[in-house]
Design a protein around this motif. Structure first.
Motif, mmCIF file in Angstrom:
data_model
loop_
_atom_site.group_PDB
_atom_site.id
_atom_site.type_symbol
_atom_site.label_atom_id
_atom_site.label_comp_id
_atom_site.label_asym_id
_atom_site.label_seq_id
_atom_site.Cartn_x
_atom_site.Cartn_y
_atom_site.Cartn_z
ATOM 1 N N UNK A 1 -72.744 -121.299 -7.660
ATOM 2 C CA UNK A 1 -73.886 -122.124 -7.337
ATOM 3 C C UNK A 1 -73.595 -123.532 -7.827
ATOM 4 N N UNK A 2 -73.750 -124.474 -6.939
ATOM 5 C CA UNK A 2 -73.530 -125.889 -7.262
ATOM 6 C C UNK A 2 -74.853 -126.637 -7.124
ATOM 7 N N UNK A 3 -75.260 -127.271 -8.210
ATOM 8 C CA UNK A 3 -76.539 -127.974 -8.231
ATOM 9 C C UNK A 3 -76.289 -129.444 -8.536
ATOM 10 N N UNK A 4 -76.942 -130.314 -7.777
ATOM 11 C CA UNK A 4 -76.885 -131.748 -8.021
ATOM 12 C C UNK A 4 -78.238 -132.175 -8.572
ATOM 13 N N UNK A 5 -78.225 -132.813 -9.729
ATOM 14 C CA UNK A 5 -79.439 -133.349 -10.343
ATOM 15 C C UNK A 5 -79.415 -134.855 -10.121
ATOM 16 N N UNK A 6 -80.435 -135.367 -9.434
ATOM 17 C CA UNK A 6 -80.456 -136.765 -9.000
ATOM 18 C C UNK A 6 -81.508 -137.555 -9.762
ATOM 19 N N UNK A 7 -81.097 -138.742 -10.225
ATOM 20 C CA UNK A 7 -82.051 -139.691 -10.796
ATOM 21 C C UNK A 7 -81.673 -141.081 -10.320
ATOM 22 N N UNK A 8 -82.361 -142.081 -10.804
ATOM 23 C CA UNK A 8 -82.138 -143.439 -10.338
ATOM 24 C C UNK A 8 -80.738 -143.963 -10.585
ATOM 25 N N UNK A 9 -80.256 -143.852 -11.808
ATOM 26 C CA UNK A 9 -78.952 -144.407 -12.159
ATOM 27 C C UNK A 9 -77.945 -143.347 -12.581
ATOM 28 N N UNK A 10 -78.354 -142.100 -12.646
ATOM 29 C CA UNK A 10 -77.443 -141.030 -13.030
ATOM 30 C C UNK A 10 -77.401 -140.755 -14.516
ATOM 31 N N UNK A 11 -78.160 -141.497 -15.307
ATOM 32 C CA UNK A 11 -78.123 -141.310 -16.760
ATOM 33 C C UNK A 11 -79.001 -140.143 -17.211
ATOM 34 N N UNK A 12 -80.274 -140.178 -16.878
ATOM 35 C CA UNK A 12 -81.156 -139.090 -17.323
ATOM 36 C C UNK A 12 -80.790 -137.767 -16.657
ATOM 37 N N UNK A 13 -80.268 -137.833 -15.448
ATOM 38 C CA UNK A 13 -79.867 -136.593 -14.779
ATOM 39 C C UNK A 13 -78.681 -135.942 -15.471
ATOM 40 N N UNK A 14 -77.884 -136.716 -16.184
ATOM 41 C CA UNK A 14 -76.756 -136.156 -16.928
ATOM 42 C C UNK A 14 -77.253 -135.190 -17.988
ATOM 43 N N UNK A 15 -78.307 -135.576 -18.710
ATOM 44 C CA UNK A 15 -78.858 -134.700 -19.742
ATOM 45 C C UNK A 15 -79.431 -133.427 -19.133
ATOM 46 N N UNK A 16 -80.150 -133.560 -18.040
ATOM 47 C CA UNK A 16 -80.741 -132.392 -17.377
ATOM 48 C C UNK A 16 -79.632 -131.463 -16.870
ATOM 49 N N UNK A 17 -78.604 -132.023 -16.254
ATOM 50 C CA UNK A 17 -77.503 -131.216 -15.730
ATOM 51 C C UNK A 17 -76.775 -130.482 -16.847
ATOM 52 N N UNK A 18 -76.534 -131.155 -17.965
ATOM 53 C CA UNK A 18 -75.860 -130.506 -19.094
ATOM 54 C C UNK A 18 -76.682 -129.337 -19.619
ATOM 55 N N UNK A 19 -77.963 -129.551 -19.781
ATOM 56 C CA UNK A 19 -78.839 -128.481 -20.282
ATOM 57 C C UNK A 19 -78.918 -127.324 -19.297
ATOM 58 N N UNK A 20 -78.965 -127.646 -18.023
ATOM 59 C CA UNK A 20 -79.012 -126.614 -16.994
ATOM 60 C C UNK A 20 -77.721 -125.784 -17.001
ATOM 61 N N UNK A 26 -75.581 -119.325 -20.643
ATOM 62 C CA UNK A 26 -76.214 -118.393 -21.584
ATOM 63 C C UNK A 26 -76.812 -117.195 -20.863
ATOM 64 N N UNK A 27 -77.226 -117.406 -19.617
ATOM 65 C CA UNK A 27 -77.795 -116.319 -18.807
ATOM 66 C C UNK A 27 -76.707 -115.535 -18.068
ATOM 67 N N UNK A 28 -75.436 -115.911 -18.279
ATOM 68 C CA UNK A 28 -74.339 -115.209 -17.621
ATOM 69 C C UNK A 28 -74.125 -115.618 -16.172
ATOM 70 N N UNK A 29 -74.602 -116.795 -15.804
ATOM 71 C CA UNK A 29 -74.476 -117.274 -14.430
ATOM 72 C C UNK A 29 -73.297 -118.231 -14.294
ATOM 73 N N UNK A 30 -72.573 -118.092 -13.223
ATOM 74 C CA UNK A 30 -71.454 -118.976 -12.938
ATOM 75 C C UNK A 30 -71.959 -120.126 -12.073
ATOM 76 N N UNK A 31 -72.735 -120.998 -12.682
ATOM 77 C CA UNK A 31 -73.347 -122.119 -11.984
ATOM 78 C C UNK A 31 -72.794 -123.418 -12.530
ATOM 79 N N UNK A 32 -72.707 -124.416 -11.657
ATOM 80 C CA UNK A 32 -72.304 -125.748 -12.077
ATOM 81 C C UNK A 32 -73.438 -126.696 -11.730
#
Length: 105
Positions: A1-20, A26-32
């Motif tokens: 599973x490939x997920x793109x997290x989008x924000x205005x400049x890409x900064x805040x989305x970096x934190x959300x993507x890392x946490x995701x 941790x849930x055993x999912x092979x997601x990026x």
């Protein structure tokens, strides 16, 4: 599973993507999860696009250029320190879209 997290400049989305990514692992999912800006959507090959709440007024334009389900993240997404609520949100969007997430075991 490939997920793109989008924000205005890409900064805040970096934190959300890392946490995701951490929550999925941790849930055993092979997601990026990757961070990007609105201009990244049309160039991306993702299974899901999550949009920062501050870009909700751009949702129609983002949907028109995405080849995947698109959803606006909840307003409190940045308070989700471990990414678990964001992971649950992503799973619910995929389920509603009828997509079977890869690596869901």
């Amino acid at each position: 599973m490939r997920i793109l997290v989008v924000c205005g400049a890409g900064a805040s989305s970096t934190f959300v993507a890392q946490r995701l990514r951490r929550a999925a692992a941790a849930a055993g999912l092979d997601w990026d999860a990757a961070a990007g800006m609105e201009t990244s959507v049309s160039d991306a090959d993702h299974d899901l696009v999550l949009v920062g709440p501050h870009l909700s007024d751009r949702l129609d334009a983002i949907r028109s250029s995405a080849g995947a389900p698109v959803a606006v993240l909840p307003d409190d997404v940045f308070a989700d320190r471990d990414g678990s609520r964001t992971l649950d949100f992503a799973r619910s969007i995929l389920a509603a879209a009828g997509d079977t997430p890869k690596g869901t075991s």
